[in-house]
Write an enzyme that holds these catalytic residues in place. Structure first.
Site, mmCIF file in Angstrom:
data_model
loop_
_atom_site.group_PDB
_atom_site.id
_atom_site.type_symbol
_atom_site.label_atom_id
_atom_site.label_comp_id
_atom_site.label_asym_id
_atom_site.label_seq_id
_atom_site.Cartn_x
_atom_site.Cartn_y
_atom_site.Cartn_z
ATOM 1 N N THR A 45 -66.414 21.746 67.047
ATOM 2 C CA THR A 45 -65.006 22.071 66.860
ATOM 3 C C THR A 45 -64.297 20.953 66.738
ATOM 4 O O THR A 45 -63.171 20.832 66.310
ATOM 5 C CB THR A 45 -64.614 22.973 68.191
ATOM 6 O OG1 THR A 45 -65.360 24.108 68.237
ATOM 7 C CG2 THR A 45 -63.257 23.644 67.697
ATOM 8 N N TYR A 133 -78.117 22.584 72.784
ATOM 9 C CA TYR A 133 -77.093 23.390 71.906
ATOM 10 C C TYR A 133 -77.831 24.111 70.906
ATOM 11 O O TYR A 133 -78.321 23.562 69.927
ATOM 12 C CB TYR A 133 -75.982 22.497 71.574
ATOM 13 C CG TYR A 133 -74.948 23.182 70.767
ATOM 14 C CD1 TYR A 133 -74.667 24.500 70.573
ATOM 15 C CD2 TYR A 133 -74.109 22.364 69.821
ATOM 16 C CE1 TYR A 133 -73.742 25.140 69.841
ATOM 17 C CE2 TYR A 133 -72.939 23.012 69.210
ATOM 18 C CZ TYR A 133 -72.791 24.372 69.145
ATOM 19 O OH TYR A 133 -71.889 24.938 68.217
ATOM 20 N N LYS A 161 -76.334 25.692 75.891
ATOM 21 C CA LYS A 161 -75.205 26.369 75.158
ATOM 22 C C LYS A 161 -76.008 27.319 74.060
ATOM 23 O O LYS A 161 -76.432 27.030 72.953
ATOM 24 C CB LYS A 161 -74.191 25.408 74.546
ATOM 25 C CG LYS A 161 -73.334 26.208 73.740
ATOM 26 C CD LYS A 161 -72.181 25.144 72.944
ATOM 27 C CE LYS A 161 -71.280 26.027 72.223
ATOM 28 N NZ LYS A 161 -70.391 25.006 71.312
ATOM 29 N N ILE A 203 -68.723 27.461 76.522
ATOM 30 C CA ILE A 203 -68.387 26.529 75.967
ATOM 31 C C ILE A 203 -67.485 27.258 74.686
ATOM 32 O O ILE A 203 -68.151 27.753 73.737
ATOM 33 C CB ILE A 203 -69.378 25.566 75.408
ATOM 34 C CG1 ILE A 203 -69.919 24.805 76.754
ATOM 35 C CG2 ILE A 203 -68.893 24.239 74.447
ATOM 36 C CD1 ILE A 203 -70.996 23.945 76.587
#
Length: 292
Positions: A45, A133, A161, A203
């Site tokens: 992001t 992640y 994540k 997250i």
């Protein structure tokens, strides 16, 4: 162990594409005031693919220095080169980040053994808590649950994540990981389900737009207040979906800009949100109680 709602923060930019550090620091204040539990800097992001090494280092150092211990800072450090990922992780360690978030190597399609050796090499090279992640929808590489369980045995690797959105898979992982290993949702639309199944936090992209509500939803879910968590999630659900009507972070940058917190500027090859989607995002924000 980090718990609660962690925002995958956008990276504000000026008209010429340069970093807007003044607005970046203002965003940090905004999230602290709104109750956000942690900030992930230079993740997906935060436009990590188009932020160069020097900017990456600058953003992490700025976040750590400006936050000054008021909120945990988790630094995005992933790369599809193990050597580069180690270098970015060293940046984070030297800057004083509380942890790093390391995405699965993208494009070069490593095997499960390659993924294991990649993350193992980073953990052995740099002494900083590492959150894996897994976002195969972007990377193609998919960290299997079995590989995650192997990695969970390595000192310094403290969580994952999970942005697969696969609840059955997340439930399996939550039940099998060690007690000192955290599972975070990386998919806002299914985050509540994972939290109620034993996840430790989120997250979040949505937290850029509705940070207090995301914090309150996480707090309710983690404390067992199902009715409150469900009620908040119902307000947010359209945002969870519609913030991905175009590639992240295009829609969320538009939304945060409409809140007056940043300019909408975004780096190529990403472009500004198509006008046909403006009303869609506006309605989702209004449903969440955000006036635009």
């Amino acid at each position: 162990m980090f718990r609660g709602s962690h925002v995958a923060i956008v990276t504000p930019m000026l008209e010429d594409g340069a970093l807007d550090l003044d607005r970046f620091c203002a965003l940090i204040d905004f999230h602290i005031e709104q109750g956000t539990d942690g900030i992930v800097v230079v993740g997906t992001t935060g436009e990590s693919p188009t932020v160069d090494f020097d900017e990456h280092d600058l953003l992490i150092r700025t976040a750590v220095s400006y936050a000054d211990g008021r909120i945990p800072i988790i630094a995005g450090t992933g790369a599809n080169s193990t050597r580069e990922a180690i270098e970015l992780t060293v940046f984070s360690k030297n800057a004083g980040a509380d942890a790093c978030l390391s995405v699965a190597p993208y494009y070069n399609k490593p095997t499960q053994e390659g993924l294991y050796q990649h993350f193992k090499a980073i953990a052995e090279a740099v002494d900083i808590p590492m959150i894996l992640y897994n976002v195969p929808g972007r990377t193609v590489a998919d960290i299997s649950n079995e590989t995650t369980l192997r990695l969970a045995q390595i000192p310094g690797i403290v969580g994952i994540k999970d942005a697969t959105g696969n609840i059955a898979r997340g439930c399996d992982l939550v039940q099998r990981v060690p007690d000192n290993f955290a599972v975070y949702s990386g998919d806002d639309a299914t985050a509540l389900a994972l939290l109620l199944l034993g996840g430790h936090g989120i997250i979040s992209v949505t937290a850029n737009v509705a940070p207090r509500l995301m914090h309150e939803m996480c707090t309710a879910a983690l404390s067992g207040d199902l009715a409150q968590a469900r009620a908040i999630n119902a307000r947010l659900f359209k945002l969870h979906i519609d913030l991905f009507v175009e590639a992240n972070p295009i829609p969320v940058k538009w939304a945060v800009a409409k809140m007056g917190l940043i300019n909408e500027n975004i780096r190529l090859p990403l472009t500004a949100l198509s006008s046909q989607h403006h009303e869609l995002i506006r309605k989702a924000m209004l449903q969440a109680g955000i006036t635009v």
